[in-house]
Design a protein around this motif. Structure first.
Motif, PDB file in Angstrom:
ATOM      1  N   VAL A   1       0.994  -1.297  -0.010  1.00 50.74           N
ATOM      2  CA  VAL A   1      -0.001  -0.005  -0.099  1.00 50.74           C
ATOM      3  C   VAL A   1       0.953   1.266   0.035  1.00 50.74           C
ATOM      4  CG1 VAL A   1      -1.755  -1.128   1.190  1.00 50.74           C
ATOM      5  CG2 VAL A   1      -0.121   0.027   2.388  1.00 50.74           C
ATOM      6  N   GLY A   2       0.288   2.391  -0.134  1.00 42.67           N
ATOM      7  CA  GLY A   2       1.083   3.679  -0.339  1.00 42.67           C
ATOM      8  C   GLY A   2       1.877   3.731   0.941  1.00 42.67           C
ATOM      9  N   LEU A   3       3.111   3.900   1.008  1.00 39.22           N
ATOM     10  CA  LEU A   3       3.923   4.134   2.279  1.00 39.22           C
ATOM     11  C   LEU A   3       4.248   5.263   2.729  1.00 39.22           C
ATOM     12  CD1 LEU A   3       6.624   0.932   1.730  1.00 39.22           C
ATOM     13  CD2 LEU A   3       4.315   1.000   2.787  1.00 39.22           C
ATOM     14  N   GLY A   4       3.745   6.293   2.060  1.00 42.23           N
ATOM     15  CA  GLY A   4       3.976   7.678   2.387  1.00 42.23           C
ATOM     16  C   GLY A   4       2.906   8.010   3.463  1.00 42.23           C
ATOM     17  N   GLY A   5       1.993   7.299   3.776  1.00 45.98           N
ATOM     18  CA  GLY A   5       1.112   7.391   4.923  1.00 45.98           C
ATOM     19  C   GLY A   5      -0.414   7.217   4.793  1.00 45.98           C
ATOM     20  N   ALA A   6      -0.787   7.487   3.258  1.00 47.35           N
ATOM     21  CA  ALA A   6      -2.130   7.236   3.020  1.00 47.35           C
ATOM     22  C   ALA A   6      -2.487   5.814   3.156  1.00 47.35           C
ATOM     23  CB  ALA A   6      -2.460   8.060   1.567  1.00 47.35           C
ATOM     24  N   ALA A   7      -1.724   4.963   2.795  1.00 47.52           N
ATOM     25  CA  ALA A   7      -2.057   3.500   2.780  1.00 47.52           C
ATOM     26  C   ALA A   7      -3.128   3.161   1.769  1.00 47.52           C
ATOM     27  CB  ALA A   7      -2.351   3.132   4.172  1.00 47.52           C
ATOM     28  N   PHE A   8      -3.044   3.646   0.395  1.00 53.26           N
ATOM     29  CA  PHE A   8      -4.047   3.342  -0.454  1.00 53.26           C
ATOM     30  C   PHE A   8      -3.425   2.121  -1.104  1.00 53.26           C
ATOM     31  CE2 PHE A   8      -6.249   4.183  -4.567  1.00 53.26           C
ATOM     32  CZ  PHE A   8      -7.372   4.363  -3.954  1.00 53.26           C
ATOM     33  N   PRO A   9      -4.171   1.110  -1.513  1.00 47.81           N
ATOM     34  CA  PRO A   9      -3.854   0.077  -2.250  1.00 47.81           C
ATOM     35  C   PRO A   9      -2.956   0.545  -3.530  1.00 47.81           C
ATOM     36  CG  PRO A   9      -5.903  -0.328  -1.512  1.00 47.81           C
ATOM     37  CD  PRO A   9      -5.569   0.966  -1.055  1.00 47.81           C
ATOM     38  N   THR A  10      -1.670   0.083  -3.664  1.00 50.80           N
ATOM     39  CA  THR A  10      -0.809   0.898  -4.773  1.00 50.80           C
ATOM     40  C   THR A  10      -0.924  -0.089  -6.007  1.00 50.80           C
ATOM     41  OG1 THR A  10       0.965   0.730  -3.186  1.00 50.80           O
ATOM     42  CG2 THR A  10       1.555   0.852  -5.293  1.00 50.80           C
ATOM     43  N   HIS A  11      -1.892  -0.899  -5.968  1.00 53.24           N
ATOM     44  CA  HIS A  11      -2.068  -1.642  -7.407  1.00 53.24           C
ATOM     45  C   HIS A  11      -3.384  -0.897  -7.939  1.00 53.24           C
ATOM     46  CE1 HIS A  11      -4.637  -3.927  -4.645  1.00 53.24           C
ATOM     47  NE2 HIS A  11      -5.510  -3.895  -5.632  1.00 53.24           N
ATOM     48  N   VAL A  12      -4.050  -0.228  -7.029  1.00 59.44           N
ATOM     49  CA  VAL A  12      -5.282   0.213  -7.718  1.00 59.44           C
ATOM     50  C   VAL A  12      -5.017   1.665  -8.224  1.00 59.44           C
ATOM     51  CG1 VAL A  12      -7.464   1.300  -6.864  1.00 59.44           C
ATOM     52  CG2 VAL A  12      -6.837  -0.852  -5.764  1.00 59.44           C
ATOM     53  N   LYS A  13      -3.810   2.402  -7.343  1.00 61.18           N
ATOM     54  CA  LYS A  13      -3.505   3.504  -7.760  1.00 61.18           C
ATOM     55  C   LYS A  13      -2.743   3.761  -9.090  1.00 61.18           C
ATOM     56  CE  LYS A  13      -1.140   7.199  -5.792  1.00 61.18           C
ATOM     57  NZ  LYS A  13      -0.241   7.881  -4.597  1.00 61.18           N
ATOM     58  N   LEU A  14      -2.064   2.368  -9.249  1.00 62.47           N
ATOM     59  CA  LEU A  14      -1.140   2.510 -10.729  1.00 62.47           C
ATOM     60  C   LEU A  14      -1.828   2.078 -11.881  1.00 62.47           C
ATOM     61  CD1 LEU A  14       1.836   0.655  -9.087  1.00 62.47           C
ATOM     62  CD2 LEU A  14       1.760   2.863  -9.701  1.00 62.47           C
ATOM     63  N   LYS A  15      -3.228   1.353 -11.397  1.00 62.98           N
ATOM     64  CA  LYS A  15      -3.910   1.102 -12.625  1.00 62.98           C
ATOM     65  C   LYS A  15      -4.325   2.235 -13.479  1.00 62.98           C
ATOM     66  CE  LYS A  15      -7.083  -1.758 -14.716  1.00 62.98           C
ATOM     67  NZ  LYS A  15      -6.581  -2.678 -15.601  1.00 62.98           N
ATOM     68  N   VAL A  16      -3.946   2.239 -14.843  1.00 65.81           N
ATOM     69  CA  VAL A  16      -4.427   3.290 -15.564  1.00 65.81           C
ATOM     70  C   VAL A  16      -5.845   2.960 -16.317  1.00 65.81           C
ATOM     71  CG1 VAL A  16      -3.939   4.625 -17.715  1.00 65.81           C
ATOM     72  CG2 VAL A  16      -2.098   3.837 -16.299  1.00 65.81           C
ATOM     73  N   PRO A  17      -6.789   3.661 -16.037  1.00 66.08           N
ATOM     74  CA  PRO A  17      -8.144   3.240 -16.661  1.00 66.08           C
ATOM     75  C   PRO A  17      -7.924   3.327 -18.172  1.00 66.08           C
ATOM     76  CG  PRO A  17      -8.132   5.057 -15.259  1.00 66.08           C
ATOM     77  CD  PRO A  17      -6.705   5.030 -15.341  1.00 66.08           C
ATOM     78  N   ASP A  18      -8.828   2.645 -18.684  1.00 73.06           N
ATOM     79  CA  ASP A  18      -9.277   2.262 -19.970  1.00 73.06           C
ATOM     80  C   ASP A  18      -9.475   3.667 -20.758  1.00 73.06           C
ATOM     81  OD1 ASP A  18      -8.755  -0.374 -19.686  1.00 73.06           O
ATOM     82  OD2 ASP A  18     -10.745  -0.798 -19.997  1.00 73.06           O
ATOM     83  N   GLY A  19      -8.553   4.061 -21.740  1.00 69.70           N
ATOM     84  CA  GLY A  19      -8.848   5.284 -22.572  1.00 69.70           C
ATOM     85  C   GLY A  19      -8.049   6.439 -21.843  1.00 69.70           C
ATOM     86  N   LYS A  20      -7.476   6.218 -20.751  1.00 68.36           N
ATOM     87  CA  LYS A  20      -6.598   7.247 -20.329  1.00 68.36           C
ATOM     88  C   LYS A  20      -5.034   6.840 -20.526  1.00 68.36           C
ATOM     89  CE  LYS A  20      -9.458   9.791 -18.015  1.00 68.36           C
ATOM     90  NZ  LYS A  20      -9.861  10.024 -16.825  1.00 68.36           N
TER      91      LYS A  20
END
Lengths: 192, 218, 339, 462, 225, 288
Positions: free
Chosen positions: D149-168
């Motif tokens: 997860v984001g180790l900066g502090g927010a702990a947002f699942p990294t794989h979700v954050k890295l996922k580039v949505p279709d069309g972007k």
């Protein structure tokens, strides 16, 4: 003593502001100055009615002078203005129920708005011609709207203030109006 | 404005219960004072209350118009169709105002001059129309008279309260009689428009304090 | 490790080392030289007037807080500022009882009814002064010459006049440069005006000290520099244009700048944070409005001076300025956002 | 008329090129730890692992009480896309499975793990994710499986954050090495000591996002780290290092993007809306270290500092180490009064020493009762505008604060962009009246969000 | 819902009662007003006249009788009894000698238009009295023009003598600062009410510039019986 | 002469006016049921929203339309509702009076604080900071948001910082339910005498360290209750009010008194077993 139109406008809007110097139209002033939105709408309505009634009053006065019946001045003014306003009211009720709701009970009270009758009486007693009357009405309406909007802005801001409970309501509005009235004294004697 | 709403509500509810006319009379004087409680008819209250005499004259003139129009409206209440009622009331009121206007001129030109256009403006005093509309058009003659007298005298009382304060402080006189030794510093602001606003606001504050005290006691 | 419970609070857990009371205290510091000069040039009378307004303002604040059963807010120094400012805008030989009344009004009407510090939509000192101006116009326009020889040795009888009684005018009144200009078309020497060798309200005469106070506050970041700059800039530009049009009728920008209460108003009154807009562009508009009104009232109005009215009017407009001029929020389009 | 006028930027000052508008400069206090190399923290005899360590859904425990587990073994599996698995940070025995306290005060299901004293704490490897052969999806799956997860502090699942949505399209991969929080030096040390891991991580991230180019953003107070990274960039890697001015909250991804690229993430949008994916530098390093071995994350670098700590430093701490144990080891003072997880600007105050280190804990700052500077008095807002000049999102915190005080939450959201506030704390930091603005906004935001959900439900019903 | 629609129907009355009611009330009101007007008119006119005479007595001290003169379109002054048109009033003492002419003037003051009446002695060519008919000047400040004694003293004998060919006055009426009056044609201002006192001087100046020559040239009109 | 002019002019004027009004009346007439105003007048003007409408006027409109019944208004008295019903000629549509009830009893005398909370002195604010300083995460924070929000003066904080609801004054407007960040309030019919005054989801005696009156999920109440009246769910007893619940039995053996009974005379009572806690609490209160 003919005055320039510009000075008539300044006079009726700033120096002798209908609300702050002549106390005309205080009732709607207290009621609808709570919100900016209603204040501007009311200002618009009053401007409209003022211009109409100024023209009406000019015509009536000319007519009454012609038939030599000055004693009918007041009653004809009020009747014609009242009926005009009532027409406007019905029109608004039909056309824009939201506007009607916003102005609430004050639309019928425009009829009993001293500012409008006062305008008619003052322009007659000052002996303005048609154009001057029109400018005078324009100035009066602008001044009325200005005062209304200024107070509405302040009151809106004071919604979010720890105003002592006792002061809240009409008293606060009157006190603000008093301070504004003093501030408007700065315009006295203004002429270009 | 809620005070006003409430009053009208009370008015309409009161028609159901048969209360004596004295009640109608007294309520206008104090409890539902048109100026201090209902905040009605402000223009003349502020404009001509710079001396006690003007205030008294204005108050009495207004009371007269109120009384006469209430009488007429009450008498004609079944005759006037609902749709034209406001127009008719205004006609009636305007007539009595014109009469008052000439009467005051006949009494004293000086007084008429100092009251200025505000006599004519009685026509548009919200108090009169609202009493005609909210009370006289629904009540019997006796009650309407009592109501008009009560409200009118309440109005006189309020005007007088303002006029007295403004004249005493603003001119150092009371009914044109000097109250203080010469050299009194007049508070000019009191006879200026701003002073009108301030004085009325202070009276309203006093009434508010009374109201709060009373609520606390209850 | 201790067994006592930890403290919890919301982030951020550190704060910058400024506090409202220190800001206010610094404004007082900045005002003190101005007040000092007032005493120097108008003597003991000015001292008494300034002291009276300050004491009455602070006393009123304290008493009203007590009355409304709140903790006394005298400690935030804002009442002291209001009192000092009011004192600095009064004529030097102003009757003390009127000054006292002015202090009471400034706080009660200018501040308390709106909910106290932070909610006063007008500058309290100016509300007090406006009421005094309206109530006692004669006393408010009776001036006393600067640097009178007996200023430290005698107290004017008008200062000590009995409460509720008219002040006895015992001094040769000195006209202010503005009224001299307005009514007699005499233009005062500008270096005299900058140094305060002119008659006028106690605190408005020495432009240099006022400027210094303003610069001190600006350096300490306790004042919005845009407001005085906008006001003075507008006045200079407008009066400069007029002066170029006809130097016979219109006074020079320098005269406009250093005469009357413009400096004091622009630097210490218009900058009342509470009653002025908050956005950078907003305060510039606000300042420009004051500048325009000052010029209009001074040149075309019936009154010689209009700074007080201009600021009060601009105070009333400032909620609208804040409403209409907002910063573009990060990430929102530059076009108007509709909901 | 409602929005600002274009040239407002001209009047708002402070609009230097190469950085975002506004912001504050809190004292950094980084000198005490930024020279200290990362050291392994002792293994605690008891590990407490909450199953909620990230934003999203909790993980589901797959072990039972009494079971022996190895370091790196899967303890709880992900329960969906917005969830990551949990790996054992120590070899030991599952003592209890019961509710454990968390920093939010909430009790959540958790695991009590007792360390085996004799264990060598060898880490268990899993299936490696081969950089060369793995597809985008496989890399993302690998990141999820590693429990990152984001180790900066927010702990947002990294794989979700890295996922580039279709069309972007992702134009830039932004590695966030800003670390603008005062006191914290975690990322600083990671950049100095784990450059190879970072570059390996960047390789994985570039592949998974499809970005042609990576930028490492570093604040000007870590020039040594910037220099170190710059000189070690592998030749085949399209990476640049950008140094940005020191200003809080430079580390917020929106601010970083604005500073480096001059783009503004639209209100309510994500960095990908302007073609950027942002990853924290420590997260990147962790990806670079774990994925080639198929391991799960079991420890992280934490700065433990503050006036209340004797042995300040940057430590590699096993996740789940109880805070009480951590403070004992670093010899915290007797009279500690406040402990924050994260930095002092956005970190969370600890209410209970029984909680444990989680994946999102980037630092522990300890204050004693002597150092805490609490505002003694809250004054009314005097509209000084300090907060307006501080807010990086160019909101009007003054107005928002007053509205919050009078509970006009809808107005705040509709008219004053409340939901754009990310609680950086700049406004509270500068407020001379010490108004708890951030708390107001956090509360207002939660209420507004609740109302939005309720409104949506109502619409759905209708 | 049926009763609702019924109410709706009931709510719409026929037009005739509306017309009847309105017109009836209108006519009744008209009657009432006219009666009042007719009834009070004589008294009101008498009162107005008295007020005017009083004002004339103030500006022309010692007046016993007055006459009204109308300025005709041909710039001729003629005695009249009507109250229409541009009028001046001549005041005479007990023995019928002309004391002076009361002239109305008006002009912009500080707040609004100020109307004044002043007495002019065409023989001495001096202004001998002054009275404010109407002013809305700031009470306590501008209204000193009505009360301030030293200000009123200006108008006991203000020199407005004409020049040689009687076309205009020799020295314009000039307002000066309080206490700075040096010449008989200057008007001392009031401290604190500079604008209002200036306004009076200006109104008077403008008015006498017009009326002075007119009256002096036709002086005999007033003395002729 | 002037008499004729006056009569002619005014007569003409009013005639014109009347004609205009008549036309306007025809063309521009907007019908609004006058009963709405009357009904609105009869309503309490509290605008509390307990009826499910945004305010009294919309409720009045729906009453006149027949979409709802006067009984929906919980604020007005029985008589007032009857007046409206009579006026509109409809049933009152009586609804049982609801009152707000709090699912926590952990006052300062029995519950422990984990940490000292500093900041906004409201429950909503405190709950954002690690859930507030209270030891029990689920428990009442005692800062009185509900007291503040109650328009009817029905909620008062007791000396231990626990809100007490005045059943007579409570109108079930639901404001306290909404404001409580811990969701401790529920609206229940007054006839529901039995309820659980705890919301913690922990099991076992550990929780007693945080709060002496917490439910330990021992399940005794469920055992003692007749039939299916009480079931244990998520470590808390759940009362099935559709069963006959007019028995005090379930509360008797509760060791912590977290299940309570509303006695008509005595008020809220706790079981025999928990008496010692109450006494202890009282003693502690006396000491402090």
């Amino acid at each position: 003593m003919s005055d320039s139109l510009w000075n008539i406008f300044i006079g009726s809007s700033l120096i002798n502001n209908f609300v702050l110097a002549y106390f005309l139209g205080i009732c709607p002033f207290l009621g609808v100055s709570a919100k900016m939105e209603t204040a501007t709408k009311m200002g618009g309505a009053v401007t409209f009615v003022m211009l109409i009634s100024s023209m009406c009053a000019y015509g009536i006065h000319a007519f009454l002078v012609a038939i030599n019946a000055p004693f009918l001045q007041l009653i004809s003014f009020i009747v014609v203005i009242a009926s005009t306003v009532q027409l406007v009211e019905m029109f608004v009720k039909k056309m824009s129920p939201t506007l009607f709701k916003a102005l609430g009970i004050f639309l019928p009270l425009i009829t009993t708005n001293c500012a409008i009758l006062g305008l008619a009486l003052f322009q007659t007693s000052k002996g303005y011609n048609f154009l001057e009357s029109f400018v005078y009405a324009l100035g009066a309406a602008a001044g009325f709207t200005l005062a209304l909007i200024l107070i509405a802005g302040l009151r809106e801001q004071l919604e979010f203030a720890e105003v002592p409970k006792t002061v809240k309501g009409a008293a606060l509005t009157l006190l603000i109006a008093g301070i504004l009235s003093m501030a408007f004294m700065g315009f006295s004697g203004l002429s270009f | 404005m809620s005070a006003e709403d409430k009053n009208i509500n009370q008015g309409s509810l009161q028609m159901a219960n048969a209360k004596p006319s004295t009640d109608e009379f007294i309520k206008g004087l104090w409890r539902d004072n048109p100026v201090f409680v209902q905040v009605l008819g402000m223009c003349p209250v502020l404009a001509v209350s710079n001396t006690a005499l003007n205030a008294l004259a204005m108050g009495l003139a207004t009371t007269f118009v109120l009384l006469m129009s209430n009488i007429l409206v009450s008498l004609l209440r079944n005759f006037i169709p609902k749709q034209v009622r406001i127009a008719s009331y205004i006609l009636i009121i305007a007539t009595f105002v014109t009469i008052t206007d000439y009467a005051i001129q006949a009494i004293s030109v000086e007084l008429h001059k100092s009251l200025g256009a505000f006599i004519s403006l009685i026509v548009v005093n919200c108090l009169i129309l609202s009493r005609a509309e909210a009370f006289a058009s629904k009540n019997t003659l006796g009650k309407s008279i009592a109501d008009a007298l009560g409200m009118g005298l309440g109005f006189v009382f309020a005007l007088f309260c303002l006029g007295a304060v403004r004249e005493i402080l603003g001119s150092g006189t009371f009914f044109d009689i000097a109250l203080f030794p010469s050299g009194f510093q007049e508070w000019v602001v009191m006879i200026l428009p701003a002073g009108g606003f301030f004085t009325l606001a202070i009276w309203l504050l006093i009434f508010n304090v009374f109201k709060e005290r009373k609520q606390k006691d209850e | 490790m201790s067994s006592k419970t930890l403290n919890i609070s919301t982030s951020p857990h550190i704060i910058a080392n400024v506090s409202t009371d220190t800001i206010m205290l610094n404004v007082v510091y900045a005002l003190l030289p101005v007040a000092g000069f007032a005493v120097y040039s108008f003597g003991i009378n000015a001292l008494l007037v300034i002291l009276t307004t300050t004491i009455s303002a602070v006393g009123t604040e304290h008493y009203l807080c007590k009355l409304s059963k709140k903790e006394s807010t005298v400690g935030d120094w804002s009442a002291v500022i209001s009192g000092l400012l009011l004192g600095l805008t009064l004529p030097p030989t102003f009757p003390l009882w009127m000054a006292f009344f002015g202090g009471v009004i400034a706080i009660a009407l200018g501040k308390f009814i709106f909910g106290g510090l932070g909610y006063n939509v007008f500058n309290p000192a100016l509300v007090g002064r406006a009421v005094l101006q309206a109530a006692f116009p004669v006393a408010m326009t009776t001036w006393y010459p600067a640097m009178a020889l007996d200023r430290f040795s005698s107290i004017s009888t008008s200062v000590l006049s009995t409460p509720f009684m008219q002040p006895t005018v015992d001094v040769v009144s000195g006209a202010t440069p503005l009224s001299a200009f307005k009514f007699d078309n005499i233009i005062a020497d500008s270096s005299d005006m900058a140094l305060g060798l002119i008659s006028g309200s106690t605190g408005e005469t020495c432009a240099v000290l006022i400027l210094l106070g303003g610069i001190y506050l600006i350096i300490r970041k306790m004042m919005n520099w845009r407001i005085p700059v906008a006001i003075l800039g507008t006045v200079i530009v407008l009066s400069g244009i007029l002066y170029l049009v006809d130097p016979q009728i219109y006074p020079s920008p320098v005269f406009m700048l250093f005469s009357g209460g413009l400096m004091l108003g622009a630097i210490f009154m218009a900058t009342d944070m509470v009653a002025s807009p908050i956005t950078p562009l907003g305060v510039v508009v606000y300042g420009a409005i004051i500048g325009i009104l000052v010029v209009v009232i001074r040149i075309w109005g019936g009154l010689p001076e209009g700074v007080m009215y201009a600021i009060l009017l601009a105070n009333a407009i400032s909620p609208h300025i804040d409403n209409m001029i907002r910063l573009r929020v990060y990430g929102t389009s530059k076009q108007t956002k509709h909901d | 008329m409602r929005s600002s006028i274009n040239f407002s930027q001209f009047f708002s000052g402070n609009a230097r090129r190469g950085t975002f508008k506004h912001g504050v400069h809190p004292p950094e206090n980084k000198d005490e730890t930024n020279g200290l190399p990362i050291r392994q923290f002792p293994f605690s005899p008891l590990i407490i692992l909450p199953t909620v360590q990230n934003i999203g859904s909790p993980s589901e425990i797959v072990v039972r009480e009494g079971q022996e587990v190895n370091r790196g073994q899967l303890l709880a599996k992900a329960t969906g896309y917005m969830s990551v698995p949990l790996h054992s940070p120590e070899s030991g025995i599952i003592r209890k499975i019961k509710n454990v306290p968390t920093i939010s005060g909430k009790m959540v299901p958790g695991i009590y793990l007792e360390a085996l004293p004799s264990s060598t704490q060898e880490v268990m490897d899993g299936t490696p994710v081969e950089l060369e052969s793995a597809t985008r999806e496989e890399i993302l799956q690998g990141i999820q499986d590693a429990g990152i997860v984001g180790l900066g502090g927010a702990a947002f699942p990294t794989h979700v954050k890295l996922k580039v949505p279709d069309g972007k399209v992702c134009e830039y991969l932004m590695i966030n090495g800003i670390e603008c929080e005062p006191y914290l030096t975690t990322d600083h040390r990671v950049m100095l000591e784990q450059a190879d891991d970072i570059f390996m991580g960047i390789r994985y991230l570039l592949k998974s996002t499809g970005a042609p180019k990576a930028i490492i953003g570093i604040e000007a107070n870590k020039l040594d780290a910037a220099e170190h990274l710059r000189s070690n960039i592998p030749e085949d890697l399209p990476v640049t290092v950008e140094v940005v001015p020191v200003k809080y909250p430079q580390g917020s991804e929106k601010m970083l993007i604005t500073s480096v690229l001059g783009r503004e993430v639209p209100s309510g949008g994500l960095p990908i809306d302007v073609g950027v994916v942002v990853a924290n530098v420590a997260t990147t390093a962790e990806i670079g270290r774990l994925l080639p071995h198929g391991r799960g994350i079991q420890e992280r670098v934490i700065t433990i500092t503050g006036p209340g700590v004797k042995k300040k430093g940057n430590y590699l701490v096993p996740i789940g180490t109880p805070l009480r144990y951590v403070l004992e080891q670093v010899e915290a003072a007797e009279n500690i009064s406040e402990v924050y997880m994260g930095g002092p600007m956005m970190g969370v105050a600890v209410s209970n020493l029984d909680i444990s280190i989680v994946k999102g804990t980037s630092g522990i700052v300890v204050f004693t009762s002597e150092d805490v500077k609490r505002p003694t008095k809250i004054y009314p807002c005097i509209k000084c505008g300090a907060c307006v000049d501080a807010c990086p999102m160019t909101l009007n915190p003054s107005k928002l604060g007053i509205l919050a005080k009078f509970e006009s939450y809808d107005l705040m959201a509709d008219e004053y962009n409340l939901l754009d506030c990310f609680e950086c704390g700049s406004c509270s930091y500068v407020c001379p009246s010490h108004i708890p603005l951030v708390q107001y906004f956090r509360l207002s935001k939660s209420i507004v969000r609740k109302r939005i959900v309720a409104r949506k439900e109502l619409e759905y019903v209708q | 819902m049926t009763d609702t629609s019924q109410t709706q129907v009931l709510e719409r009355p026929k037009s005739t009662p509306m017309l009847k009611a309105m017109v009836g009330i209108g006519i009744a009101c008209g009657l009432l007003i006219v009666m009042t007007y007719e009834g009070t008119l004589p008294r009101i006119e008498r009162l107005k006249k008295e007020a005017l005479e009083q004002a004339i007595f103030r500006v022309l001290p010692g007046t016993v009788t007055t006459k009204t003169f109308l300025l005709s379109d041909a710039q001729k002054l003629e005695e009249t009894t009507s109250d229409e048109g541009t009028l001046v009033y001549a005041g005479y003492d007990g023995s019928g000698d002309l004391l002076g002419i009361a002239i109305e003037g008006s002009g912009q003051g500080y707040a609004d238009i100020i109307r004044i009446l002043y007495g002019y002695n065409p023989n001495t060519e001096k202004i001998i009295g002054f009275y404010v008919l109407e002013s809305k000047e700031t009470p306590g400040l501008g209204d000193k023009i009505e009360k301030d004694e030293s200000f009123l003293e200006n108008f006991v004998a203000l020199d407005v003598s004409l020049n040689g060919d009687l076309s205009t006055i020799q020295n314009e009426v000039v307002p000066v600062k309080a206490g700075a009056k040096e010449n008989p044609w200057e008007v001392d201002g009031i401290t604190g009410a500079t604008i209002s006192s200036r306004a009076i001087a200006n109104i008077m100046n403008e008015s006498i510039q017009y009326w002075g020559p007119l009256i002096v040239q036709q002086k005999e009109e007033f003395t002729a019986d | 002469m002037s008499i004729l002019i006056a009569i002619a002019a005014l007569g003409g004027l009013t005639l014109l006016l009347a004609i205009m009004l008549v036309i306007a009346n025809r063309k521009l007439y907007v019908y609004e049921d006058p009963r709405i105003d009357v009904v609105e007048d009869l309503l309490p003007h509290a605008n509390c929203g307990a009826c499910g409408f945004p305010g009294c006027r919309p409720f009045a409109e729906s009453l006149v339309d027949g979409r709802s019944l006067p009984g929906k208004c919980t604020v007005s008295s029985e008589d007032e509702r009857q007046v409206i019903a009579n006026y509109l000629g409809v049933d009152v549509g009586a609804e049982e009076k609801l009152v707000a009830r709090l699912a926590c009893a952990g006052g300062t005398n029995v519950a422990r604080n984990r940490a000292t909370y500093q900041g906004m002195q409201t429950c909503q604010g405190a709950s954002l900071v690690s859930g507030g300083g209270k030891g029990c995460f689920w428990g009442c924070l005692g800062l009185g948001d509900c007291e503040e929000v109650c328009d009817f003066d029905a909620i008062h904080m007791d000396e231990h910082g626990i809100p007490q609801v005045d059943n007579d004054k409570c109108t079930a407007c639901g404001d306290c339910v909404e404001v409580c960040p811990k969701d401790l309030f529920t609206l229940q019919p007054v006839s529901h005498r039995l309820w659980v005054a705890c919301k913690n989801l922990e099991m076992g005696d550990d929780i007693l360290e945080e709060c002496e009156v917490a439910c330990t999920a021992c399940g005794k109440c469920a055992m003692d209750a007749p039939g299916n009246l009480i079931t244990m769910e998520n470590n808390l007893p759940v009362i099935n009010y559709s069963e006959n619940h007019n028995t005090k039995d379930p509360i008797q053996r509760c060791p912590t008194g977290s299940i309570v009974w509303l006695d008509e005379k005595l008020g809220v009572v706790k079981g025999r077993e928990s008496q010692k806690i109450i006494r202890k609490g009282e003693r502690m209160a006396g000491e402090s």
